[in-house]
Write a protein that holds these residues in place. Structure first.
Motif, PDB file in Angstrom:
ATOM      1  N   ALA A  11      43.921 -36.311  45.004  1.00  0.00           N
ATOM      2  CA  ALA A  11      42.761 -35.416  45.001  1.00  0.00           C
ATOM      3  C   ALA A  11      41.485 -36.197  45.269  1.00  0.00           C
ATOM      4  CB  ALA A  11      42.682 -34.680  43.664  1.00  0.00           C
ATOM      5  N   ASP A  12      41.394 -37.381  44.700  1.00  0.00           N
ATOM      6  CA  ASP A  12      40.205 -38.214  44.927  1.00  0.00           C
ATOM      7  C   ASP A  12      40.082 -38.621  46.386  1.00  0.00           C
ATOM      8  OD1 ASP A  12      39.376 -38.072  42.340  1.00  0.00           O
ATOM      9  OD2 ASP A  12      40.218 -40.002  41.722  1.00  0.00           O
ATOM     10  N   LEU A  13      41.207 -38.973  46.990  1.00  0.00           N
ATOM     11  CA  LEU A  13      41.182 -39.348  48.408  1.00  0.00           C
ATOM     12  C   LEU A  13      40.671 -38.181  49.255  1.00  0.00           C
ATOM     13  CD1 LEU A  13      44.567 -41.261  48.939  1.00  0.00           C
ATOM     14  CD2 LEU A  13      42.267 -42.217  48.737  1.00  0.00           C
ATOM     15  N   ILE A  14      41.141 -36.988  48.887  1.00  0.00           N
ATOM     16  CA  ILE A  14      40.744 -35.809  49.662  1.00  0.00           C
ATOM     17  C   ILE A  14      39.265 -35.490  49.443  1.00  0.00           C
ATOM     18  CG2 ILE A  14      41.105 -33.316  49.872  1.00  0.00           C
ATOM     19  CD1 ILE A  14      44.140 -34.069  49.152  1.00  0.00           C
ATOM     20  N   ARG A  15      38.812 -35.641  48.212  1.00  0.00           N
ATOM     21  CA  ARG A  15      37.390 -35.412  47.949  1.00  0.00           C
ATOM     22  C   ARG A  15      36.516 -36.370  48.758  1.00  0.00           C
ATOM     23  NH1 ARG A  15      39.174 -35.277  42.459  1.00  0.00           N
ATOM     24  NH2 ARG A  15      39.455 -33.125  41.765  1.00  0.00           N
ATOM     25  N   ALA A  16      37.005 -37.595  48.884  1.00  0.00           N
ATOM     26  CA  ALA A  16      36.251 -38.582  49.667  1.00  0.00           C
ATOM     27  C   ALA A  16      36.163 -38.145  51.131  1.00  0.00           C
ATOM     28  CB  ALA A  16      36.914 -39.956  49.562  1.00  0.00           C
ATOM     29  N   GLU A  17      37.271 -37.619  51.641  1.00  0.00           N
ATOM     30  CA  GLU A  17      37.264 -37.115  53.021  1.00  0.00           C
ATOM     31  C   GLU A  17      36.305 -35.934  53.164  1.00  0.00           C
ATOM     32  OE1 GLU A  17      38.996 -38.246  55.802  1.00  0.00           O
ATOM     33  OE2 GLU A  17      39.458 -39.969  54.529  1.00  0.00           O
ATOM     34  N   GLN A  18      36.303 -35.108  52.141  1.00  0.00           N
ATOM     35  CA  GLN A  18      35.401 -33.952  52.171  1.00  0.00           C
ATOM     36  C   GLN A  18      33.940 -34.404  52.142  1.00  0.00           C
ATOM     37  OE1 GLN A  18      37.168 -31.889  48.810  1.00  0.00           O
ATOM     38  NE2 GLN A  18      37.966 -30.272  50.167  1.00  0.00           N
ATOM     39  N   ALA A  19      33.670 -35.378  51.293  1.00  0.00           N
ATOM     40  CA  ALA A  19      32.303 -35.886  51.189  1.00  0.00           C
ATOM     41  C   ALA A  19      31.848 -36.506  52.506  1.00  0.00           C
ATOM     42  CB  ALA A  19      32.219 -36.915  50.055  1.00  0.00           C
ATOM     43  N   ALA A  20      32.800 -37.103  53.216  1.00  0.00           N
ATOM     44  CA  ALA A  20      32.477 -37.723  54.500  1.00  0.00           C
ATOM     45  C   ALA A  20      32.442 -36.704  55.634  1.00  0.00           C
ATOM     46  CB  ALA A  20      33.498 -38.821  54.806  1.00  0.00           C
ATOM     47  N   GLY A  21      32.767 -35.452  55.280  1.00  0.00           N
ATOM     48  CA  GLY A  21      32.711 -34.407  56.293  1.00  0.00           C
ATOM     49  C   GLY A  21      33.919 -34.370  57.224  1.00  0.00           C
ATOM     50  N   HIS A  22      34.989 -35.085  56.841  1.00  0.00           N
ATOM     51  CA  HIS A  22      36.192 -35.084  57.692  1.00  0.00           C
ATOM     52  C   HIS A  22      37.144 -33.948  57.370  1.00  0.00           C
ATOM     53  CE1 HIS A  22      35.507 -39.698  57.961  1.00  0.00           C
ATOM     54  NE2 HIS A  22      34.783 -39.055  58.845  1.00  0.00           N
ATOM     55  N   THR A  23      36.917 -33.300  56.255  1.00  0.00           N
ATOM     56  CA  THR A  23      37.888 -32.317  55.761  1.00  0.00           C
ATOM     57  C   THR A  23      37.150 -31.078  55.264  1.00  0.00           C
ATOM     58  OG1 THR A  23      39.496 -34.002  55.114  1.00  0.00           O
ATOM     59  CG2 THR A  23      39.636 -31.895  53.971  1.00  0.00           C
ATOM     60  N   ASP A  24      37.761 -29.949  55.512  1.00  0.00           N
ATOM     61  CA  ASP A  24      37.232 -28.665  55.080  1.00  0.00           C
ATOM     62  C   ASP A  24      36.829 -28.710  53.602  1.00  0.00           C
ATOM     63  OD1 ASP A  24      36.727 -26.053  54.417  1.00  0.00           O
ATOM     64  OD2 ASP A  24      38.495 -25.251  55.427  1.00  0.00           O
ATOM     65  N   LEU A  36      38.884 -26.660  50.918  1.00  0.00           N
ATOM     66  CA  LEU A  36      40.225 -27.070  50.502  1.00  0.00           C
ATOM     67  C   LEU A  36      40.221 -27.498  49.035  1.00  0.00           C
ATOM     68  CD1 LEU A  36      43.114 -27.825  51.788  1.00  0.00           C
ATOM     69  CD2 LEU A  36      42.214 -30.157  51.828  1.00  0.00           C
ATOM     70  N   ASP A  37      41.184 -26.989  48.280  1.00  0.00           N
ATOM     71  CA  ASP A  37      41.299 -27.364  46.872  1.00  0.00           C
ATOM     72  C   ASP A  37      41.940 -28.751  46.770  1.00  0.00           C
ATOM     73  OD1 ASP A  37      42.133 -27.794  44.256  1.00  0.00           O
ATOM     74  OD2 ASP A  37      42.668 -25.700  43.913  1.00  0.00           O
ATOM     75  N   PRO A  38      41.184 -29.748  46.325  1.00  0.00           N
ATOM     76  CA  PRO A  38      41.714 -31.119  46.332  1.00  0.00           C
ATOM     77  C   PRO A  38      42.923 -31.301  45.413  1.00  0.00           C
ATOM     78  CG  PRO A  38      39.340 -31.097  45.940  1.00  0.00           C
ATOM     79  CD  PRO A  38      39.814 -29.692  45.796  1.00  0.00           C
ATOM     80  N   VAL A  39      42.914 -30.619  44.278  1.00  0.00           N
ATOM     81  CA  VAL A  39      44.021 -30.797  43.336  1.00  0.00           C
ATOM     82  C   VAL A  39      45.293 -30.157  43.885  1.00  0.00           C
ATOM     83  CG1 VAL A  39      44.875 -30.266  41.028  1.00  0.00           C
ATOM     84  CG2 VAL A  39      42.487 -30.943  41.354  1.00  0.00           C
ATOM     85  N   LEU A  40      45.157 -28.982  44.480  1.00  0.00           N
ATOM     86  CA  LEU A  40      46.309 -28.321  45.082  1.00  0.00           C
ATOM     87  C   LEU A  40      46.871 -29.185  46.212  1.00  0.00           C
ATOM     88  CD1 LEU A  40      47.725 -25.567  44.535  1.00  0.00           C
ATOM     89  CD2 LEU A  40      46.447 -24.648  46.471  1.00  0.00           C
ATOM     90  N   ALA A  41      45.986 -29.665  47.055  1.00  0.00           N
ATOM     91  CA  ALA A  41      46.436 -30.510  48.167  1.00  0.00           C
ATOM     92  C   ALA A  41      47.030 -31.814  47.640  1.00  0.00           C
ATOM     93  CB  ALA A  41      45.267 -30.787  49.109  1.00  0.00           C
ATOM     94  N   GLY A  42      46.453 -32.341  46.565  1.00  0.00           N
ATOM     95  CA  GLY A  42      46.996 -33.549  45.960  1.00  0.00           C
ATOM     96  C   GLY A  42      48.409 -33.325  45.449  1.00  0.00           C
ATOM     97  N   GLY A  43      48.627 -32.179  44.821  1.00  0.00           N
ATOM     98  CA  GLY A  43      49.960 -31.835  44.349  1.00  0.00           C
ATOM     99  C   GLY A  43      50.948 -31.707  45.494  1.00  0.00           C
ATOM    100  N   LEU A  44      50.441 -31.244  46.616  1.00  0.00           N
ATOM    101  CA  LEU A  44      51.282 -31.117  47.796  1.00  0.00           C
ATOM    102  C   LEU A  44      51.738 -32.490  48.287  1.00  0.00           C
ATOM    103  CD1 LEU A  44      52.409 -28.959  49.688  1.00  0.00           C
ATOM    104  CD2 LEU A  44      50.278 -29.100  51.005  1.00  0.00           C
ATOM    105  N   PHE A  45      50.841 -33.448  48.262  1.00  0.00           N
ATOM    106  CA  PHE A  45      51.209 -34.808  48.650  1.00  0.00           C
ATOM    107  C   PHE A  45      52.270 -35.374  47.731  1.00  0.00           C
ATOM    108  CE2 PHE A  45      47.728 -35.140  51.584  1.00  0.00           C
ATOM    109  CZ  PHE A  45      48.210 -36.045  52.503  1.00  0.00           C
ATOM    110  N   LEU A  46      52.051 -35.218  46.455  1.00  0.00           N
ATOM    111  CA  LEU A  46      53.013 -35.738  45.487  1.00  0.00           C
ATOM    112  C   LEU A  46      54.386 -35.104  45.699  1.00  0.00           C
ATOM    113  CD1 LEU A  46      53.744 -37.306  42.958  1.00  0.00           C
ATOM    114  CD2 LEU A  46      52.807 -35.427  41.596  1.00  0.00           C
ATOM    115  N   ALA A  47      54.407 -33.797  45.843  1.00  0.00           N
ATOM    116  CA  ALA A  47      55.667 -33.087  46.035  1.00  0.00           C
ATOM    117  C   ALA A  47      56.350 -33.534  47.322  1.00  0.00           C
ATOM    118  CB  ALA A  47      55.426 -31.579  46.062  1.00  0.00           C
ATOM    119  N   ALA A  48      55.566 -33.650  48.388  1.00  0.00           N
ATOM    120  CA  ALA A  48      56.142 -34.060  49.668  1.00  0.00           C
ATOM    121  C   ALA A  48      56.729 -35.464  49.559  1.00  0.00           C
ATOM    122  CB  ALA A  48      55.081 -34.001  50.760  1.00  0.00           C
TER     123      ALA A  48
END
Lengths: 195, 195
Positions: A133-146, A149-161
């Motif tokens: 989730a932190d990695l995704i938030r960093a991308e969001q802060a940098a404007g690379h990511t929507d 997007l819910d960072p925790v949900l997406a983070g859970g997706l990474f873990l599951a994958a």
DNA sequence: GTCTATATCGTGATAGAC
DNA sequence: GTCTATCACGATATAGAC
């Protein structure tokens, strides 16, 4: 170092056992994740090994903790807390089938709430989900990511994958775990199939 | 129907056992995936149950096949071969923890190439990966999804995420498996967090 | 601290009565 | 066709010698 000699020595031996166990399990080895099998591998009797770890579950949980610790020290130290560090860990996993298997096996056994390794897996899941989730938030802060997007949900997706890919890969070692996860990362960061 | 009476009766009883087993495992139940435990649950002795299934692995593999069959008949018949049908199956899984657990447990044991259920899991993985790939190709054909996306890779990602989410959910039942998979679907189809 | 030997348990599978 | 009883095995864990 402030502890008594005998006690400190026990600690050292424990660490030695874990290090040896990691090497020996990694290479491949063993099928049943039994204490005896591991005892043979590290050069102790079954009773001798259980002198240092009071139960099977404590032993195997300690091995997985040690693995996390070593991986973190190796790859995060090298590449920082980044998606690349994560991919490097996964790429390394493809070299240590025995460990991947132990992890998969124990994680399923530990779903029972009163299993000795339950707390370890719950804590680890949370830690990894938050790290992603932190990695995704960093991308969001940098404007690379929507930003929606819910960072925790997406983070859970990474873990599951990552977990699911390990089972897929154990079943069929031609599966490229990193390629799948890079795809997921590119989808999340709004890139597409290009790496 | 063209078979002899006694033989046909055995087949029917096998089916009855599988149906009962599905119900009884689904509700929750049992911890060790042992023959004895299941025998108690379906109201037979352990030997009586193994009269119909010649080994433990044959029995449990048959249960999982039956589950696939029932799910397919229920949800694909209802919603067609679609992402929604898939989400419906996953939502249903959240009602049958015992089955999810049996699946997770057996899938890990079956990674060994000579395990009796190995072929089942390999075949199933391929089937699902291809089914997802087909869904993605359809989205691409309809222009909803980047044509550069590798459908098989993305299909494998769905399969892995679905499997991994099951373990995560067993560990922590507050995890919403469907929400995670809808997110993945929205990423693949170029939508974003909105459902 | 490490061993051998063993207690105890749970497993899958089988034999044989009914 | 289903049961009870039992076997053979492998597991963890422990007792006790050295």
């Amino acid at each position: 170092m402030a502890t008594r000699g005998a006690y400190a020595k026990g600690i050292v031996k424990r660490e030695q056992i874990l290090t040896t166990a990691l090497e020996v399990i990694a290479r491949n080895g063993y099928r049943h994740a039994s204490v005896r099998e591991l005892a043979d591998a590290v050069g102790l009797s079954q009773a001798g090994l259980l002198h240092y770890f009071s139960s099977k579950e404590e032993l195997f949980t300690a091995i997985l903790r040690k693995r996390d610790e070593v991986d973190f020290a190796t790859y995060v130290a090298e590449a920082g807390r980044s998606a690349e560090a994560f991919f490097a860990v996964i790429a390394h996993n493809a070299e240590v089938p025995g460990l991947v298997r132990l992890y998969a096996q124990l994680s399923v056994e530990a779903v029972e709430a009163d299993h000795p390794a339950h707390a370890y897996f719950v804590e680890r899941s949370e830690r990894f989900r938050n790290a992603f989730a932190d990695l995704i938030r960093a991308e969001q802060a940098a404007g690379h990511t929507d930003a929606e997007l819910d960072p925790v949900l997406a983070g859970g997706l990474f873990l599951a994958a990552a977990d699911g890919l390990q089972t897929q890969w154990l079943l069929d070692p031609t599966i490229d775990m990193v390629a799948h996860l890079r795809l997921l990362w590119s989808l999340v960061t709004s890139g597409r199939t290009d790496s």
